[in-house]
Design a protein around this motif. Structure first.
Motif, mmCIF file in Angstrom:
data_model
loop_
_atom_site.group_PDB
_atom_site.id
_atom_site.type_symbol
_atom_site.label_atom_id
_atom_site.label_comp_id
_atom_site.label_asym_id
_atom_site.label_seq_id
_atom_site.Cartn_x
_atom_site.Cartn_y
_atom_site.Cartn_z
ATOM 1 N N PHE A 76 64.442 41.414 9.657
ATOM 2 C CA PHE A 76 64.009 42.304 8.576
ATOM 3 C C PHE A 76 63.338 43.547 9.167
ATOM 4 O O PHE A 76 62.619 43.469 10.159
ATOM 5 N N SER A 77 63.566 44.681 8.542
ATOM 6 C CA SER A 77 63.122 45.969 9.081
ATOM 7 C C SER A 77 61.632 45.999 9.410
ATOM 8 O O SER A 77 61.228 46.549 10.444
ATOM 9 N N LEU A 78 60.800 45.407 8.572
ATOM 10 C CA LEU A 78 59.360 45.443 8.811
ATOM 11 C C LEU A 78 58.996 44.733 10.104
ATOM 12 O O LEU A 78 58.023 45.100 10.776
ATOM 13 N N LEU A 79 59.789 43.722 10.495
ATOM 14 C CA LEU A 79 59.471 42.917 11.670
ATOM 15 C C LEU A 79 59.834 43.618 12.973
ATOM 16 O O LEU A 79 59.468 43.137 14.049
ATOM 17 N N THR A 80 60.547 44.731 12.886
ATOM 18 C CA THR A 80 60.886 45.501 14.087
ATOM 19 C C THR A 80 60.231 46.881 14.087
ATOM 20 O O THR A 80 60.538 47.702 14.941
ATOM 21 N N GLY A 81 59.328 47.122 13.132
ATOM 22 C CA GLY A 81 58.616 48.387 13.104
ATOM 23 C C GLY A 81 59.374 49.525 12.468
ATOM 24 O O GLY A 81 58.975 50.690 12.595
ATOM 25 N N HIS A 82 60.470 49.232 11.752
ATOM 26 C CA HIS A 82 61.213 50.270 11.046
ATOM 27 C C HIS A 82 60.550 50.570 9.695
ATOM 28 O O HIS A 82 59.887 49.699 9.120
ATOM 29 N N PRO A 83 60.742 51.778 9.194
ATOM 30 C CA PRO A 83 60.291 52.048 7.823
ATOM 31 C C PRO A 83 60.958 51.078 6.852
ATOM 32 O O PRO A 83 62.143 50.761 6.986
ATOM 33 N N THR A 84 60.184 50.587 5.899
ATOM 34 C CA THR A 84 60.683 49.585 4.961
ATOM 35 C C THR A 84 60.364 50.023 3.540
ATOM 36 O O THR A 84 59.244 50.446 3.246
ATOM 37 N N ARG A 85 61.359 49.913 2.670
ATOM 38 C CA ARG A 85 61.159 50.287 1.272
ATOM 39 C C ARG A 85 60.215 49.304 0.575
ATOM 40 O O ARG A 85 60.305 48.098 0.792
ATOM 41 N N GLU A 86 59.339 49.834 -0.256
ATOM 42 C CA GLU A 86 58.437 48.969 -1.016
ATOM 43 C C GLU A 86 59.221 47.997 -1.888
ATOM 44 O O GLU A 86 58.811 46.842 -2.070
ATOM 45 N N LEU A 127 68.545 38.699 15.680
ATOM 46 C CA LEU A 127 68.670 39.970 16.393
ATOM 47 C C LEU A 127 67.516 40.898 16.057
ATOM 48 O O LEU A 127 67.313 41.241 14.890
ATOM 49 N N PHE A 128 66.769 41.287 17.085
ATOM 50 C CA PHE A 128 65.732 42.300 16.933
ATOM 51 C C PHE A 128 66.285 43.609 17.484
ATOM 52 O O PHE A 128 66.370 43.791 18.693
ATOM 53 N N GLN A 129 66.682 44.490 16.576
ATOM 54 C CA GLN A 129 67.144 45.824 16.983
ATOM 55 C C GLN A 129 65.974 46.779 16.773
ATOM 56 O O GLN A 129 65.590 47.092 15.652
ATOM 57 N N PHE A 130 65.388 47.203 17.875
ATOM 58 C CA PHE A 130 64.194 48.029 17.785
ATOM 59 C C PHE A 130 64.557 49.497 17.581
ATOM 60 O O PHE A 130 65.635 49.948 17.995
ATOM 61 N N PRO A 131 63.666 50.255 16.947
ATOM 62 C CA PRO A 131 63.961 51.654 16.637
ATOM 63 C C PRO A 131 63.981 52.532 17.884
ATOM 64 O O PRO A 131 63.467 52.133 18.939
ATOM 65 N N PRO A 132 64.565 53.725 17.780
ATOM 66 C CA PRO A 132 64.677 54.610 18.948
ATOM 67 C C PRO A 132 63.337 55.016 19.545
ATOM 68 O O PRO A 132 63.280 55.390 20.724
ATOM 69 N N TRP A 133 62.274 54.950 18.758
ATOM 70 C CA TRP A 133 60.951 55.351 19.289
ATOM 71 C C TRP A 133 60.214 54.185 19.951
ATOM 72 O O TRP A 133 59.096 54.342 20.413
#
Length: 336
Positions: A76-86, A127-133
């Motif tokens: 889930f996006s929140l678990l990899t530090g990505h912006p996540t929709r409310e 799969l943990f796909q981490f963001p470019p930053w």
């Protein structure tokens, strides 16, 4: 040799459904997954990046697929530090990955959502796909350690999207870091013409698993629309470049997952069919992994295992790739 499992990233993409790849009578949720699983032994669940996976869907997926079929579930996006929709968050929880209470609750729900797959022996990896930053450094190492603690006992794969993780003077430390936690490094195929391009190195950092994800080679990867970024139709020459690399991975890991993320129309399934057929043929197993001697020594030793690759599937020749549907994110959230 380890098993080589070839598949795609998502089986519910609206553009794929509309391409005609699924036959009439098998276009409902159950029919699609059964049809897909008759042709490929692995699939990536991308919907779990956009919304937390549900236990009911996971149970249905396990029931609708044969023994030996596995799901790689994207974190889930929140678990990899990505912006996540409310709107993707459980009711009453803010989309704040820095809040420990929020993280605990989201992790609990994610864990419950994938548990039916794990219990049925169908969880290929998370799969943990981490963001470019997400760059190398102390904060990143702490984050990875925390992920390892929360996923103890799970098969985990990690894809870094900042190229510095695999620079020659850093690759050895990256291998050692992932190997310490038993996390499988994800190799990628993408265009090599951009500053953000991740090199196609193929380290093995877990004896259980290695993963290769094919993103396509569009030069719009960093700037274009979603349709532009993923619009690519792999030909056999491009896939053949990877044959010695994939076979080399299979010499050192129990299982190799080869997944196509060029999800425009039926481009991903056709590429997966081509790759399956190519892997089923004879070929020269010599091939480098793109790592320095120091980086290679940090990876996991070879795991001898004599197992066969999946049966080959005939495929048509190269043709133009249709654009990806703008509603593909929504379709990925369907039950399958």
């Amino acid at each position: 040799m380890g098993d080589i499992l070839v598949g795609t990233c998502s089986w519910t993409d609206r553009a794929l459904v509309g391409s005609g790849w699924y036959p009439v009578g098998r276009r409902d949720a159950e029919g699609r997954l059964r049809h897909y699983a008759e042709r490929f032994p692995v699939v990536e669940v991308d919907a779990s990046y956009y919304a937390l996976p549900g236990e009911r869907n996971s149970r249905l997926w396990a029931e609708r697929t044969p023994d030996g079929f596995v799901f790689d579930v994207k974190a889930f996006s929140l678990l990899t530090g990505h912006p996540t929709r409310e709107s993707a968050m459980p009711a009453g929880l803010p989309a704040d990955h820095r809040d420990p209470a929020v993280l605990d609750e989201v992790w609990d729900r994610f864990r419950a959502g994938v548990e039916p797959l794990r219990r049925a022996g169908r969880l290929g990896s998370v799969l943990f796909q981490f963001p470019p930053w997400f760059r190398p450094g102390e904060r990143a190492e702490v984050f990875l350690r925390e992920c390892a603690e929360r996923t103890d006992g799970w098969p985990v794969a990690v894809e870094f999207r900042h190229p510095s993780w695999w620079e020659p003077d850093r690759a050895g430390a990256t291998c050692a870091l992932l190997a310490r936690y038993g996390m499988a490094a994800v190799a990628v195929d993408m265009t090599q013409t951009l500053p953000s391009s991740v090199p196609p190195v193929t380290p093995v950092t877990s004896p259980r698993l290695s993963v290769v994800r094919f993103h396509g080679r569009s030069t719009a990867w960093g700037t274009g629309s979603k349709e532009d970024r993923f619009r690519w139709d792999y030909d056999e020459d491009e896939l053949a470049e990877w044959l010695p690399r994939v076979r080399r991975l299979a010499e050192r890991a129990e299982q190799v997952h080869v997944l196509f993320n060029n999800c425009c129309g039926d481009a991903a399934v056709r590429a997966a069919e081509r790759m399956t057929r190519l892997l089923g043929g004879d070929g020269d197993d010599d091939g480098g992994d793109g790592l320095s001697d120091g980086a290679r020594s940090a990876a996991v030793p070879r795991v001898p295992r004599a197992r066969s690759a999946p049966a080959s599937t005939p495929s048509p020749g190269r043709r133009p790739t249709p654009a990806r549907s703008s509603s593909s994110s929504r379709s990925r959230r369907e039950a399958g």
